[in-house]
Design an enzyme around this catalytic site. Structure first.
Site, PDB file in Angstrom:
ATOM      1  N   ASP A   1       0.923  -1.248   0.234  1.00  0.00           N
ATOM      2  CA  ASP A   1       0.146   0.071  -0.142  1.00  0.00           C
ATOM      3  C   ASP A   1       0.898   1.225   0.030  1.00  0.00           C
ATOM      4  O   ASP A   1       2.126   1.034   0.492  1.00  0.00           O
ATOM      5  CB  ASP A   1      -0.962   0.061   1.187  1.00  0.00           C
TER       6      ASP A   1
ATOM      7  N   GLY B   1      -0.180   5.297  -4.362  1.00  0.00           N
ATOM      8  CA  GLY B   1      -1.007   6.660  -4.547  1.00  0.00           C
ATOM      9  C   GLY B   1      -0.429   7.771  -3.841  1.00  0.00           C
ATOM     10  O   GLY B   1      -0.249   8.961  -4.570  1.00  0.00           O
TER      11      GLY B   1
ATOM     12  N   ARG C   1      -1.452   9.137  -9.631  1.00  0.00           N
ATOM     13  CA  ARG C   1      -1.336   7.986  -8.957  1.00  0.00           C
ATOM     14  C   ARG C   1      -0.932   6.916  -9.940  1.00  0.00           C
ATOM     15  O   ARG C   1      -0.206   5.951  -9.209  1.00  0.00           O
ATOM     16  CB  ARG C   1      -2.918   7.651  -8.543  1.00  0.00           C
TER      17      ARG C   1
ATOM     18  N   GLU D   1     -12.324  -4.738  -3.909  1.00  0.00           N
ATOM     19  CA  GLU D   1     -12.945  -3.393  -3.807  1.00  0.00           C
ATOM     20  C   GLU D   1     -12.269  -2.291  -4.714  1.00  0.00           C
ATOM     21  O   GLU D   1     -12.902  -1.121  -4.797  1.00  0.00           O
ATOM     22  CB  GLU D   1     -13.018  -2.804  -2.085  1.00  0.00           C
ATOM     23  N   ASN D   2     -10.980  -2.518  -5.169  1.00  0.00           N
ATOM     24  CA  ASN D   2     -10.347  -1.627  -5.787  1.00  0.00           C
ATOM     25  C   ASN D   2     -10.990  -1.536  -7.026  1.00  0.00           C
ATOM     26  O   ASN D   2     -10.550  -0.402  -7.962  1.00  0.00           O
ATOM     27  CB  ASN D   2      -8.749  -2.136  -6.113  1.00  0.00           C
ATOM     28  N   TRP D   3     -12.128  -2.061  -7.637  1.00  0.00           N
ATOM     29  CA  TRP D   3     -12.725  -1.751  -8.940  1.00  0.00           C
ATOM     30  C   TRP D   3     -13.543  -0.575  -8.769  1.00  0.00           C
ATOM     31  O   TRP D   3     -13.762   0.239 -10.001  1.00  0.00           O
ATOM     32  CB  TRP D   3     -13.642  -2.998  -9.180  1.00  0.00           C
TER      33      TRP D   3
HETATM   34  C1  IPE Z   1      -5.410  -2.573   0.218  1.00  0.00           C
HETATM   35  O1  IPE Z   1      -5.123  -1.369  -0.021  1.00  0.00           O
HETATM   36  C2  IPE Z   1      -5.379  -3.453  -1.244  1.00  0.00           C
HETATM   37  C3  IPE Z   1      -4.099  -3.484  -1.919  1.00  0.00           C
HETATM   38  C4  IPE Z   1      -2.951  -3.245  -1.395  1.00  0.00           C
HETATM   39  C5  IPE Z   1      -3.845  -4.186  -3.026  1.00  0.00           C
HETATM   40  P1  IPE Z   1      -6.153  -0.340  -0.078  1.00  0.00           P
HETATM   41  O2  IPE Z   1      -5.427   0.909  -0.262  1.00  0.00           O
HETATM   42  O3  IPE Z   1      -7.268  -0.457  -1.260  1.00  0.00           O
HETATM   43  O4  IPE Z   1      -7.205  -0.316   1.158  1.00  0.00           O
HETATM   44  P2  IPE Z   1      -7.755   0.774   2.017  1.00  0.00           P
HETATM   45  O5  IPE Z   1      -9.028   1.305   1.012  1.00  0.00           O
HETATM   46  O6  IPE Z   1      -6.916   1.800   2.380  1.00  0.00           O
HETATM   47  O7  IPE Z   1      -8.278   0.009   3.106  1.00  0.00           O
HETATM   48  C1  IPE Z   2      -1.708   0.246  -3.218  1.00  0.00           C
HETATM   49  O1  IPE Z   2      -1.548   1.726  -3.131  1.00  0.00           O
HETATM   50  C2  IPE Z   2      -2.054  -0.232  -4.392  1.00  0.00           C
HETATM   51  C3  IPE Z   2      -3.429  -0.576  -4.678  1.00  0.00           C
HETATM   52  C4  IPE Z   2      -4.186  -0.801  -3.848  1.00  0.00           C
HETATM   53  C5  IPE Z   2      -3.561  -1.170  -5.918  1.00  0.00           C
HETATM   54  P1  IPE Z   2      -2.631   2.706  -3.232  1.00  0.00           P
HETATM   55  O2  IPE Z   2      -3.055   2.834  -4.626  1.00  0.00           O
HETATM   56  O3  IPE Z   2      -3.707   2.190  -2.328  1.00  0.00           O
HETATM   57  O4  IPE Z   2      -1.970   3.763  -2.435  1.00  0.00           O
HETATM   58  P2  IPE Z   2      -2.470   5.069  -1.583  1.00  0.00           P
HETATM   59  O5  IPE Z   2      -2.925   4.015  -0.349  1.00  0.00           O
HETATM   60  O6  IPE Z   2      -3.744   5.572  -2.090  1.00  0.00           O
HETATM   61  O7  IPE Z   2      -1.404   5.863  -1.248  1.00  0.00           O
HETATM   62 MG    MG Z   3      -4.091   2.480  -0.401  1.00  0.00          MG
END
Ligand code: IPE
Ligand code: IPE
Ligand code: MG
Length: 231
Positions: A15, A18, A28, A62-64
Protein backbone atom coordinates in the site's frame (compact mmCIF):
# COMPACT_ATOMS: atom_id res chain seq x y z
CA UNK A 1 22.23 -10.52 9.40
CA UNK A 2 21.60 -14.02 10.80
CA UNK A 3 18.03 -14.43 11.95
CA UNK A 4 16.80 -17.06 14.36
CA UNK A 5 13.52 -17.68 12.54
CA UNK A 6 12.57 -17.02 8.94
CA UNK A 7 8.83 -17.03 8.13
CA UNK A 8 7.93 -19.77 5.66
CA UNK A 9 5.04 -17.78 4.20
CA UNK A 10 4.86 -13.98 4.08
CA UNK A 11 1.86 -11.92 2.95
CA UNK A 12 2.36 -8.32 1.87
CA UNK A 13 -0.26 -5.58 1.55
CA UNK A 14 1.58 -3.34 -0.89
CA UNK A 15 0.00 0.00 0.00
CA UNK A 16 0.96 3.63 -0.50
CA UNK A 17 1.65 3.95 -4.24
CA UNK A 18 -0.92 6.71 -4.70
CA UNK A 19 0.37 8.87 -1.85
CA UNK A 20 3.96 8.32 -3.01
CA UNK A 21 3.06 9.77 -6.42
CA UNK A 22 0.86 12.57 -5.07
CA UNK A 23 3.71 13.72 -2.81
CA UNK A 24 5.75 14.22 -6.00
CA UNK A 25 2.97 16.04 -7.84
CA UNK A 26 2.42 13.06 -10.15
CA UNK A 27 -0.57 10.94 -11.10
CA UNK A 28 -1.42 7.95 -8.93
CA UNK A 29 -0.67 5.60 -11.83
CA UNK A 30 2.94 6.85 -11.74
CA UNK A 31 3.12 5.53 -8.19
CA UNK A 32 1.77 2.18 -9.29
CA UNK A 33 4.47 1.96 -11.96
CA UNK A 34 7.20 2.73 -9.43
CA UNK A 35 5.62 0.27 -7.01
CA UNK A 36 5.61 -2.48 -9.61
CA UNK A 37 9.39 -2.05 -9.99
CA UNK A 38 9.76 -2.90 -6.32
CA UNK A 39 7.90 -6.19 -6.68
CA UNK A 40 10.71 -8.04 -8.47
CA UNK A 41 13.32 -6.82 -6.03
CA UNK A 42 11.37 -7.84 -2.97
CA UNK A 43 10.32 -11.21 -4.38
CA UNK A 44 13.91 -12.07 -5.29
CA UNK A 45 15.25 -10.92 -1.95
CA UNK A 46 12.59 -12.64 0.17
CA UNK A 47 13.22 -15.96 -1.57
CA UNK A 48 16.96 -15.47 -1.16
CA UNK A 49 16.43 -14.97 2.58
CA UNK A 50 14.70 -18.35 2.78
CA UNK A 51 11.02 -17.41 2.59
CA UNK A 52 9.25 -20.29 0.83
CA UNK A 53 5.96 -18.67 -0.18
CA UNK A 54 4.91 -15.07 -0.75
CA UNK A 55 1.40 -13.71 -1.17
CA UNK A 56 1.28 -10.20 -2.61
CA UNK A 57 -1.91 -8.15 -2.48
CA UNK A 58 -1.97 -6.45 -5.87
CA UNK A 59 -5.64 -5.56 -6.39
CA UNK A 60 -8.56 -6.05 -4.02
CA UNK A 61 -12.13 -6.89 -4.97
CA UNK A 62 -12.96 -3.40 -3.67
CA UNK A 63 -10.34 -1.63 -5.83
CA UNK A 64 -12.68 -1.82 -8.88
CA UNK A 65 -14.42 1.22 -7.36
CA UNK A 66 -11.41 3.42 -8.23
CA UNK A 67 -11.43 5.71 -11.32
CA UNK A 68 -11.42 3.66 -14.53
CA UNK A 69 -8.13 5.21 -15.65
CA UNK A 70 -6.41 3.94 -12.50
CA UNK A 71 -7.97 0.48 -12.77
CA UNK A 72 -6.81 0.24 -16.41
CA UNK A 73 -3.28 1.30 -15.47
CA UNK A 74 -3.14 -1.34 -12.74
CA UNK A 75 -4.40 -4.09 -15.06
CA UNK A 76 -1.79 -3.11 -17.67
CA UNK A 77 0.98 -3.24 -15.08
CA UNK A 78 -0.16 -6.65 -13.90
CA UNK A 79 -0.22 -8.02 -17.45
CA UNK A 80 3.32 -6.68 -18.00
CA UNK A 81 4.50 -8.22 -14.74
CA UNK A 82 3.08 -11.65 -15.57
CA UNK A 83 4.58 -11.59 -19.07
CA UNK A 84 8.03 -10.77 -17.65
CA UNK A 85 7.60 -13.48 -15.05
CA UNK A 86 6.88 -16.11 -17.70
CA UNK A 87 10.07 -15.14 -19.56
CA UNK A 88 12.17 -15.83 -16.48
CA UNK A 89 10.56 -19.18 -15.77
CA UNK A 90 13.47 -21.22 -17.12
CA UNK A 91 15.85 -19.56 -14.70
CA UNK A 92 13.94 -19.90 -11.46
CA UNK A 93 11.96 -22.55 -9.68
CA UNK A 94 8.95 -20.45 -8.62
CA UNK A 95 5.37 -21.55 -9.00
CA UNK A 96 3.03 -18.68 -9.88
CA UNK A 97 -0.50 -18.80 -8.47
CA UNK A 98 -2.96 -15.98 -9.10
CA UNK A 99 -5.51 -15.91 -6.30
CA UNK A 100 -8.92 -14.24 -6.49
CA UNK A 101 -11.94 -14.38 -8.77
CA UNK A 102 -11.21 -14.46 -12.49
CA UNK A 103 -14.71 -13.40 -13.61
CA UNK A 104 -14.03 -9.66 -13.89
CA UNK A 105 -10.65 -9.94 -15.60
CA UNK A 106 -10.28 -9.29 -19.32
CA UNK A 107 -9.90 -12.31 -21.60
CA UNK A 108 -6.36 -11.27 -22.53
CA UNK A 109 -5.28 -10.97 -18.89
CA UNK A 110 -6.90 -14.32 -18.09
CA UNK A 111 -4.94 -15.91 -20.92
CA UNK A 112 -1.64 -14.43 -19.69
CA UNK A 113 -2.36 -15.71 -16.18
CA UNK A 114 -3.24 -19.19 -17.42
CA UNK A 115 -0.02 -19.30 -19.47
CA UNK A 116 2.01 -18.25 -16.42
CA UNK A 117 0.40 -20.79 -14.14
CA UNK A 118 0.74 -23.58 -16.68
CA UNK A 119 4.41 -22.82 -17.34
CA UNK A 120 5.26 -22.87 -13.63
CA UNK A 121 2.93 -25.51 -12.21
CA UNK A 122 5.66 -28.09 -11.62
CA UNK A 123 8.07 -25.66 -9.95
CA UNK A 124 8.80 -26.69 -6.41
CA UNK A 125 11.16 -24.34 -4.60
CA UNK A 126 8.93 -21.31 -4.03
CA UNK A 127 5.32 -20.22 -4.47
CA UNK A 128 4.40 -16.71 -5.52
CA UNK A 129 0.71 -15.99 -4.95
CA UNK A 130 -0.51 -12.78 -6.53
CA UNK A 131 -3.83 -11.66 -5.05
CA UNK A 132 -5.76 -10.04 -7.87
CA UNK A 133 -9.46 -9.24 -7.67
CA UNK A 134 -9.03 -10.81 -4.26
CA UNK A 135 -11.19 -10.47 -1.16
CA UNK A 136 -10.81 -12.58 1.96
CA UNK A 137 -14.54 -12.79 2.60
CA UNK A 138 -15.24 -13.78 -0.99
CA UNK A 139 -12.54 -16.46 -0.74
CA UNK A 140 -14.19 -18.00 2.34
CA UNK A 141 -17.60 -18.00 0.63
CA UNK A 142 -16.03 -19.60 -2.46
CA UNK A 143 -14.37 -22.30 -0.33
CA UNK A 144 -17.56 -23.14 1.56
CA UNK A 145 -19.64 -23.24 -1.62
CA UNK A 146 -17.16 -25.59 -3.28
CA UNK A 147 -17.43 -27.97 -0.29
CA UNK A 148 -21.22 -27.88 -0.39
CA UNK A 149 -21.20 -28.53 -4.13
CA UNK A 150 -19.01 -31.61 -3.59
CA UNK A 151 -21.18 -32.82 -0.71
CA UNK A 152 -18.32 -32.51 1.78
CA UNK A 153 -18.58 -31.60 5.43
CA UNK A 154 -17.76 -27.97 6.28
CA UNK A 155 -15.04 -27.97 8.93
CA UNK A 156 -12.16 -25.69 9.89
CA UNK A 157 -9.73 -27.95 8.03
CA UNK A 158 -11.91 -28.58 4.99
CA UNK A 159 -12.35 -24.82 4.49
CA UNK A 160 -8.56 -24.35 4.78
CA UNK A 161 -8.03 -26.99 2.11
CA UNK A 162 -10.24 -25.10 -0.38
CA UNK A 163 -8.68 -21.65 0.05
CA UNK A 164 -6.81 -20.27 -2.95
CA UNK A 165 -3.54 -20.27 -0.98
CA UNK A 166 -3.96 -23.82 0.43
CA UNK A 167 -0.66 -25.03 -0.98
CA UNK A 168 1.30 -22.23 0.74
CA UNK A 169 -0.11 -22.84 4.21
CA UNK A 170 -1.02 -19.97 6.51
CA UNK A 171 1.08 -16.79 6.44
CA UNK A 172 3.49 -16.61 9.37
CA UNK A 173 3.98 -12.90 8.80
CA UNK A 174 1.80 -10.24 7.18
CA UNK A 175 3.43 -6.93 6.29
CA UNK A 176 1.46 -3.79 5.45
CA UNK A 177 3.29 -0.78 4.02
CA UNK A 178 1.81 2.70 3.74
CA UNK A 179 0.92 3.39 7.38
CA UNK A 180 -2.68 2.16 7.59
CA UNK A 181 -3.41 -0.14 10.52
CA UNK A 182 -5.92 -2.48 8.92
CA UNK A 183 -6.20 -5.70 6.96
CA UNK A 184 -8.51 -4.50 4.14
CA UNK A 185 -9.99 -7.94 3.38
CA UNK A 186 -6.62 -9.70 2.97
CA UNK A 187 -6.22 -13.40 3.91
CA UNK A 188 -8.92 -13.21 6.59
CA UNK A 189 -9.20 -16.93 7.26
CA UNK A 190 -5.48 -17.70 6.96
CA UNK A 191 -4.32 -14.85 9.21
CA UNK A 192 -5.86 -16.20 12.44
CA UNK A 193 -2.39 -16.58 14.00
CA UNK A 194 -0.22 -14.52 11.65
CA UNK A 195 2.24 -12.05 13.10
CA UNK A 196 1.45 -8.53 11.84
CA UNK A 197 4.01 -5.90 10.87
CA UNK A 198 2.95 -2.37 9.94
CA UNK A 199 5.30 0.26 8.57
CA UNK A 200 4.77 3.87 7.47
CA UNK A 201 7.14 3.32 4.54
CA UNK A 202 5.20 3.65 1.26
CA UNK A 203 5.39 0.64 -1.06
CA UNK A 204 7.65 2.25 -3.74
CA UNK A 205 10.19 2.91 -0.95
CA UNK A 206 9.98 -0.56 0.59
CA UNK A 207 13.39 -2.03 -0.28
CA UNK A 208 15.56 -4.91 0.93
CA UNK A 209 16.57 -2.99 4.06
CA UNK A 210 12.91 -2.51 4.99
CA UNK A 211 12.13 -6.17 4.38
CA UNK A 212 15.02 -7.10 6.65
CA UNK A 213 13.47 -4.93 9.40
CA UNK A 214 10.22 -6.87 9.08
CA UNK A 215 12.04 -10.22 9.15
CA UNK A 216 14.04 -9.09 12.16
CA UNK A 217 10.84 -8.10 13.96
CA UNK A 218 9.28 -11.49 13.14
CA UNK A 219 12.37 -13.26 14.38
CA UNK A 220 11.80 -11.79 17.84
CA UNK A 221 8.11 -12.59 18.15
CA UNK A 222 6.94 -15.17 20.67
CA UNK A 223 4.18 -17.15 19.00
CA UNK A 224 1.95 -19.03 21.38
CA UNK A 225 -1.04 -20.16 19.32
CA UNK A 226 -3.22 -19.99 22.41
CA UNK A 227 -0.89 -22.07 24.54
CA UNK A 228 1.24 -21.04 27.50
CA UNK A 229 4.63 -21.97 26.06
CA UNK A 230 6.32 -20.14 23.20
CA UNK A 231 6.88 -21.67 19.82
C1 IPE B 1 -5.36 -2.67 0.09
O1 IPE B 1 -5.10 -1.33 -0.08
C2 IPE B 1 -5.35 -3.37 -1.24
C3 IPE B 1 -4.04 -3.52 -1.87
C4 IPE B 1 -2.89 -3.13 -1.39
C5 IPE B 1 -4.07 -4.16 -3.15
P1 IPE B 1 -6.24 -0.24 -0.21
O2 IPE B 1 -5.57 1.07 -0.37
O3 IPE B 1 -7.22 -0.64 -1.24
O4 IPE B 1 -6.96 -0.36 1.22
P2 IPE B 1 -7.84 0.71 1.99
O5 IPE B 1 -8.88 1.21 1.03
O6 IPE B 1 -6.93 1.79 2.44
O7 IPE B 1 -8.40 -0.05 3.16
C1 IPE C 1 -1.68 0.28 -3.15
O1 IPE C 1 -1.49 1.63 -3.24
C2 IPE C 1 -1.93 -0.38 -4.47
C3 IPE C 1 -3.32 -0.77 -4.69
C4 IPE C 1 -4.29 -0.68 -3.83
C5 IPE C 1 -3.64 -1.29 -5.99
P1 IPE C 1 -2.69 2.66 -3.19
O2 IPE C 1 -3.11 2.95 -4.57
O3 IPE C 1 -3.79 2.20 -2.29
O4 IPE C 1 -1.97 3.91 -2.56
P2 IPE C 1 -2.53 4.92 -1.49
O5 IPE C 1 -2.95 4.10 -0.31
O6 IPE C 1 -3.69 5.64 -2.12
O7 IPE C 1 -1.37 5.81 -1.19
MG1 MG D 1 -4.16 2.45 -0.31
Amino acid sequence: MELVKIPAHVGIIMDGNGRWAEARGKKRSFGHREGSKMVDKIVTYAFKRGVRALTLYAFSSENWARPQEEVDALMDLLATYFKKFIKKVEKNNVKLVVVGGRDRLSDSLKKIIEDGERATKDNTEHILNIALNYGGRQEIVHAVNSLIKDGEEVTVDSISSRLYTAESGEPDLIIRTGGELRISNFLLYQSAYSELYFTDVLWPDFDEVELDKALESFSQRKRRFGKVTNA
